[in-house]
Enzyme design. Structure first.
Site, short mmCIF file in Angstrom:
data_model
loop_
_atom_site.label_atom_id
_atom_site.label_comp_id
_atom_site.label_asym_id
_atom_site.label_seq_id
_atom_site.Cartn_x
_atom_site.Cartn_y
_atom_site.Cartn_z
N HIS A 243 0.81 -1.23 0.00
CA HIS A 243 0.00 0.00 0.00
C HIS A 243 0.85 1.28 0.00
O HIS A 243 0.70 2.14 -0.87
CB HIS A 243 -0.89 0.03 1.25
CG HIS A 243 -1.81 -1.11 1.40
ND1 HIS A 243 -2.88 -1.32 0.57
CD2 HIS A 243 -1.83 -2.13 2.29
CE1 HIS A 243 -3.54 -2.40 0.95
NE2 HIS A 243 -2.91 -2.92 1.99
O1 RIB Z 1 -4.89 0.22 4.65
C1 RIB Z 1 -3.53 0.16 4.48
C2 RIB Z 1 -2.84 1.18 5.32
O2 RIB Z 1 -3.10 0.94 6.70
C3 RIB Z 1 -1.33 1.19 5.21
O3 RIB Z 1 -0.86 2.51 5.33
C4 RIB Z 1 -0.89 0.36 6.37
O4 RIB Z 1 0.42 0.64 6.77
C5 RIB Z 1 -1.90 0.73 7.41
O5 RIB Z 1 -1.50 1.92 8.04
#
Ligand code: RIB
Ligand code: CA
Length: 318
Positions: A243
């Protein structure tokens, strides 16, 4: 060569760690600071992790400790997601005990304000945790909205399912009031959400190849990612969604994404709590809460193989 001055606002966090190494290794990025926020673990733990990564990877940028609670003090969000990132936020891997514990003397929101004012029109904030620090900075110094170059956010789910509720993504759900402040401020926001990050899966084979090509730093990433991969086995076979790295890639290779423009609001109550909703520009609706709010960009498409290849190339660069 384009140069990007960056503040990385983060809650390390396994995918945050990969994103940090990408920023650190990218030749066009000047990392001005790392600001921490609670989320994947408590603020004590995410700050400790940022300091460990800074020492381990010899990152010059300072670490400024940020918010440990939601923007709206009345909101409670329960325990951090140890099932995803481990009790220590980094996959329960034993971390080096020998690291500098020195943080910037300023709280994260103040570090953001001072750094943006000192570099007018030049700083991009890449925010990959809850939006609390950014909302606090805007509350204290609304002028920074006109002084930043832009904001790139990992967060939200627009045309796809959430990952904390059927409609809400973790970073937004963790502090929806802060996210609404950030999305509706008069600065340029690009949102890199689950619509594109959930398509960007680094397989076990890719991660092993990265560890083989990228030396000790990449081997550390592979090791901390094992716990995360176990969690992600619920959704993908033998891989992890990267992500936070996707937001960093957007900064340097926006051509790998397609976007849609329109005002964004964040729901903060009821079954839609934490949902991000964009009203696309040019689409008629009766008067509503998006009216008069600035248009922001939401990523709707991604060239995932090219993004993964760039992450490999930059992290493996030593
Ligand atoms: O949904 C994914 C996000 O949530 C990413 O930034 C992960 O590190 C968590 O913070
Ligand atoms: Ca994160």
């Amino acid at each position: 060569m384009t140069r990007h001055k960056v503040i990385f606002d983060t809650d390390p966090g396994i995918d945050d760690a990969m994103a940090l190494l990408f920023l650190h290794h990218h030749p066009e990025i000047d990392l001005l600071g790392i600001t921490t926020v609670f989320g994947n673990a408590s603020i004590e733990t995410t700050t400790r992790n940022a300091l460990v990564l800074k020492s381990l990877w010899e990152i010059a940028a300072p670490v400024a400790r940020g918010a440990g609670h939601t923007f709206n003090p009345a909101r409670e969000r329960g325990e951090p997601p140890a099932i995803v990132h481990g009790d220590n936020g980094l996959g329960n891997v034993t971390l080096p005990a020998d690291f500098s514990t020195e943080t910037d003397p300023r709280p994260a929101y103040r570090f953001i304000i001072d750094t943006v004012r000192a570099n007018p029109g030049e700083v991009t904030i890449v925010a990959v945790g809850r939006m609390t620090n950014l909302a606090l900075a805007l509350g204290e110094a609304p002028d920074i909205a006109g002084l930043v170059k832009g904001i790139v956010i990992m967060g939200g789910a627009f045309g796809t399912m959430g990952n904390v509720t059927p409609v809400a993504e973790a970073n937004i759900y963790g502090d929806p009031e802060a996210a609404d402040v950030v999305m509706t401020a008069p600065w340029k926001v690009v949102v890199v959400g689950l619509d594109v990050t959930s398509q960007t899966v680094m397989t076990r084979t890719m991660l092993d190849q990265l560890a083989a090509d990228g030396g000790e730093r990449a081997r550390f990433l592979r090791d901390v990612s094992q716990h995360y991969m176990e969690f992600y086995s619920r959704f993908v076979a033998n891989g992890i969604m990267v992500h936070d790295s996707c937001a960093c890639v957007y900064l340097v290779a926006a051509e790998l994404f397609t976007t849609r423009s329109g005002a964004i609001r964040v729901a903060s109550e009821g079954v839609a709590d934490g949902q991000t909703i964009q009203k696309p520009d040019g689409r008629y609706f009766p008067p509503g809460p998006w009216d008069g709010k600035p248009s922001q960009l939401v990523c709707t498409g991604i060239d995932a193989p090219a993004v993964l290849a760039l992450i490999h190339k930059v992290i493996a660069r030593r």
